[in-house]
Design a protein around this motif. Sequence first.
Motif, PDB file in Angstrom:
ATOM      1  N   ILE A  33       0.835  -1.212   0.000  1.00 54.23           N
ATOM      2  CA  ILE A  33       0.000   0.000   0.000  1.00 54.23           C
ATOM      3  C   ILE A  33       0.864   1.254   0.000  1.00 54.23           C
ATOM      4  CG2 ILE A  33      -1.620   1.340   1.388  1.00 54.23           C
ATOM      5  CD1 ILE A  33      -2.918  -1.328   2.179  1.00 54.23           C
ATOM      6  N   SER A  34       1.911   1.262   0.815  1.00 55.83           N
ATOM      7  CA  SER A  34       2.784   2.432   0.880  1.00 55.83           C
ATOM      8  C   SER A  34       3.495   2.658  -0.454  1.00 55.83           C
ATOM      9  CB  SER A  34       3.813   2.254   1.992  1.00 55.83           C
ATOM     10  OG  SER A  34       4.692   3.352   2.037  1.00 55.83           O
ATOM     11  N   ARG A  35       3.878   1.589  -1.082  1.00 56.67           N
ATOM     12  CA  ARG A  35       4.577   1.704  -2.368  1.00 56.67           C
ATOM     13  C   ARG A  35       3.680   2.293  -3.445  1.00 56.67           C
ATOM     14  NH1 ARG A  35       6.488  -2.606  -6.361  1.00 56.67           N
ATOM     15  NH2 ARG A  35       8.169  -1.526  -7.409  1.00 56.67           N
ATOM     16  N   LYS A  36       2.413   1.923  -3.430  1.00 53.96           N
ATOM     17  CA  LYS A  36       1.498   2.386  -4.476  1.00 53.96           C
ATOM     18  C   LYS A  36       0.837   3.724  -4.132  1.00 53.96           C
ATOM     19  CE  LYS A  36       0.397  -2.187  -6.218  1.00 53.96           C
ATOM     20  NZ  LYS A  36       1.217  -2.299  -7.352  1.00 53.96           N
ATOM     21  N   ALA A  37       0.574   3.984  -2.863  1.00 53.05           N
ATOM     22  CA  ALA A  37      -0.208   5.156  -2.475  1.00 53.05           C
ATOM     23  C   ALA A  37       0.642   6.403  -2.240  1.00 53.05           C
ATOM     24  CB  ALA A  37      -1.018   4.856  -1.220  1.00 53.05           C
ATOM     25  N   GLU A  38       1.899   6.221  -1.862  1.00 48.98           N
ATOM     26  CA  GLU A  38       2.728   7.384  -1.540  1.00 48.98           C
ATOM     27  C   GLU A  38       3.728   7.641  -2.663  1.00 48.98           C
ATOM     28  OE1 GLU A  38       2.825   7.307   3.278  1.00 48.98           O
ATOM     29  OE2 GLU A  38       4.423   6.267   2.244  1.00 48.98           O
ATOM     30  N   ASP A  39       4.060   8.903  -2.819  1.00 47.44           N
ATOM     31  CA  ASP A  39       5.053   9.281  -3.819  1.00 47.44           C
ATOM     32  C   ASP A  39       6.467   9.323  -3.238  1.00 47.44           C
ATOM     33  OD1 ASP A  39       3.122   9.542  -5.773  1.00 47.44           O
ATOM     34  OD2 ASP A  39       2.749  11.654  -5.300  1.00 47.44           O
ATOM     35  N   ALA A  40       6.639   8.835  -2.032  1.00 48.50           N
ATOM     36  CA  ALA A  40       7.935   8.910  -1.360  1.00 48.50           C
ATOM     37  C   ALA A  40       8.919   7.870  -1.878  1.00 48.50           C
ATOM     38  CB  ALA A  40       7.750   8.743   0.149  1.00 48.50           C
ATOM     39  N   GLY A  41       8.448   6.923  -2.648  1.00 42.11           N
ATOM     40  CA  GLY A  41       9.350   5.940  -3.224  1.00 42.11           C
ATOM     41  C   GLY A  41       9.405   4.657  -2.422  1.00 42.11           C
ATOM     42  N   VAL A  42      10.290   3.795  -2.866  1.00 43.55           N
ATOM     43  CA  VAL A  42      10.403   2.468  -2.269  1.00 43.55           C
ATOM     44  C   VAL A  42      11.012   2.528  -0.870  1.00 43.55           C
ATOM     45  CG1 VAL A  42      11.456   0.182  -2.583  1.00 43.55           C
ATOM     46  CG2 VAL A  42      10.563   1.405  -4.544  1.00 43.55           C
ATOM     47  N   ASP A  43      11.834   3.537  -0.607  1.00 46.62           N
ATOM     48  CA  ASP A  43      12.488   3.616   0.702  1.00 46.62           C
ATOM     49  C   ASP A  43      11.481   3.693   1.843  1.00 46.62           C
ATOM     50  OD1 ASP A  43      14.931   3.522  -0.506  1.00 46.62           O
ATOM     51  OD2 ASP A  43      15.282   5.688  -0.415  1.00 46.62           O
ATOM     52  N   ARG A  44      10.483   4.537   1.693  1.00 48.07           N
ATOM     53  CA  ARG A  44       9.477   4.655   2.757  1.00 48.07           C
ATOM     54  C   ARG A  44       8.643   3.384   2.855  1.00 48.07           C
ATOM     55  NH1 ARG A  44       5.704   9.749   3.428  1.00 48.07           N
ATOM     56  NH2 ARG A  44       7.724  10.658   3.808  1.00 48.07           N
ATOM     57  N   ALA A  45       8.317   2.791   1.724  1.00 42.52           N
ATOM     58  CA  ALA A  45       7.569   1.526   1.731  1.00 42.52           C
ATOM     59  C   ALA A  45       8.368   0.448   2.450  1.00 42.52           C
ATOM     60  CB  ALA A  45       7.248   1.099   0.305  1.00 42.52           C
ATOM     61  N   ASP A  46       9.663   0.408   2.198  1.00 46.96           N
ATOM     62  CA  ASP A  46      10.516  -0.563   2.886  1.00 46.96           C
ATOM     63  C   ASP A  46      10.514  -0.336   4.392  1.00 46.96           C
ATOM     64  OD1 ASP A  46      11.171  -1.739   0.503  1.00 46.96           O
ATOM     65  OD2 ASP A  46      13.174  -0.843   0.366  1.00 46.96           O
ATOM     66  N   ARG A  47      10.575   0.921   4.804  1.00 40.96           N
ATOM     67  CA  ARG A  47      10.559   1.214   6.246  1.00 40.96           C
ATOM     68  C   ARG A  47       9.253   0.789   6.895  1.00 40.96           C
ATOM     69  NH1 ARG A  47      13.838   5.674   4.614  1.00 40.96           N
ATOM     70  NH2 ARG A  47      12.034   6.981   4.227  1.00 40.96           N
ATOM     71  N   TRP A  48       8.111   1.016   6.213  1.00 42.81           N
ATOM     72  CA  TRP A  48       6.812   0.575   6.751  1.00 42.81           C
ATOM     73  C   TRP A  48       6.779  -0.940   6.880  1.00 42.81           C
ATOM     74  CZ3 TRP A  48       3.430   2.688   9.604  1.00 42.81           C
ATOM     75  CH2 TRP A  48       3.135   4.045   9.507  1.00 42.81           C
ATOM     76  N   GLY A  49       7.230  -1.630   5.838  1.00 46.01           N
ATOM     77  CA  GLY A  49       7.220  -3.089   5.868  1.00 46.01           C
ATOM     78  C   GLY A  49       8.105  -3.646   6.966  1.00 46.01           C
ATOM     79  N   ILE A  50       9.277  -3.068   7.130  1.00 51.00           N
ATOM     80  CA  ILE A  50      10.189  -3.530   8.177  1.00 51.00           C
ATOM     81  C   ILE A  50       9.632  -3.208   9.559  1.00 51.00           C
ATOM     82  CG2 ILE A  50      12.467  -3.139   9.186  1.00 51.00           C
ATOM     83  CD1 ILE A  50      13.485  -2.778   6.279  1.00 51.00           C
ATOM     84  N   PHE A  51       9.053  -2.012   9.730  1.00 48.50           N
ATOM     85  CA  PHE A  51       8.476  -1.637  11.021  1.00 48.50           C
ATOM     86  C   PHE A  51       7.416  -2.632  11.471  1.00 48.50           C
ATOM     87  CE2 PHE A  51       4.992   0.654  13.210  1.00 48.50           C
ATOM     88  CZ  PHE A  51       5.644   0.904  14.408  1.00 48.50           C
ATOM     89  N   VAL A  52       6.484  -2.936  10.592  1.00 52.62           N
ATOM     90  CA  VAL A  52       5.419  -3.877  10.938  1.00 52.62           C
ATOM     91  C   VAL A  52       5.981  -5.293  11.047  1.00 52.62           C
ATOM     92  CG1 VAL A  52       3.198  -4.822  10.225  1.00 52.62           C
ATOM     93  CG2 VAL A  52       3.661  -2.394   9.897  1.00 52.62           C
ATOM     94  N   GLY A  53       6.960  -5.626  10.233  1.00 48.49           N
ATOM     95  CA  GLY A  53       7.562  -6.944  10.266  1.00 48.49           C
ATOM     96  C   GLY A  53       8.276  -7.251  11.567  1.00 48.49           C
ATOM     97  N   HIS A  54       8.703  -6.229  12.264  1.00 47.12           N
ATOM     98  CA  HIS A  54       9.376  -6.451  13.552  1.00 47.12           C
ATOM     99  C   HIS A  54       8.413  -6.861  14.664  1.00 47.12           C
ATOM    100  CE1 HIS A  54      13.282  -4.059  12.617  1.00 47.12           C
ATOM    101  NE2 HIS A  54      13.280  -5.274  12.097  1.00 47.12           N
ATOM    102  N   TRP A  55       7.130  -6.762  14.423  1.00 50.93           N
ATOM    103  CA  TRP A  55       6.161  -7.187  15.432  1.00 50.93           C
ATOM    104  C   TRP A  55       6.108  -8.707  15.550  1.00 50.93           C
ATOM    105  CZ3 TRP A  55       1.410  -3.907  13.558  1.00 50.93           C
ATOM    106  CH2 TRP A  55       1.713  -2.551  13.696  1.00 50.93           C
ATOM    107  N   ALA A  56       6.326  -9.416  14.440  1.00 45.66           N
ATOM    108  CA  ALA A  56       6.169 -10.869  14.425  1.00 45.66           C
ATOM    109  C   ALA A  56       7.028 -11.583  15.472  1.00 45.66           C
ATOM    110  CB  ALA A  56       6.449 -11.418  13.031  1.00 45.66           C
TER     111      ALA A  56
END
Length: 71
Positions: A33-56
């Motif tokens: 969602i972050s990759r498609k919805a935001e214009d910030a690029g892949v870097d921000r999408a990666d940070r969102w994915g890693i942030f949520v991924g650390h919960w597991a």
Amino acid sequence: MVIKSLHDAGIKSEWAYTAGFASIGLSFLAWTISRKAEDAGVDRADRWGIFVGHWAPTFFGVGNALRSYEK
């Protein structure tokens, strides 16, 4: 002490394991969602994915502790 409180509140180890697996899926979803919805690029999408991924690992650790406490 925290595990006892969680157990007394009725939280079961299976729920923690389910939350761990759900957070893996949510991590992928947040990245997509972050990759498609935001214009910030892949870097921000990666940070969102890693942030949520650390919960597991946290949920899996709590699940293991609750399972040990339940026995």
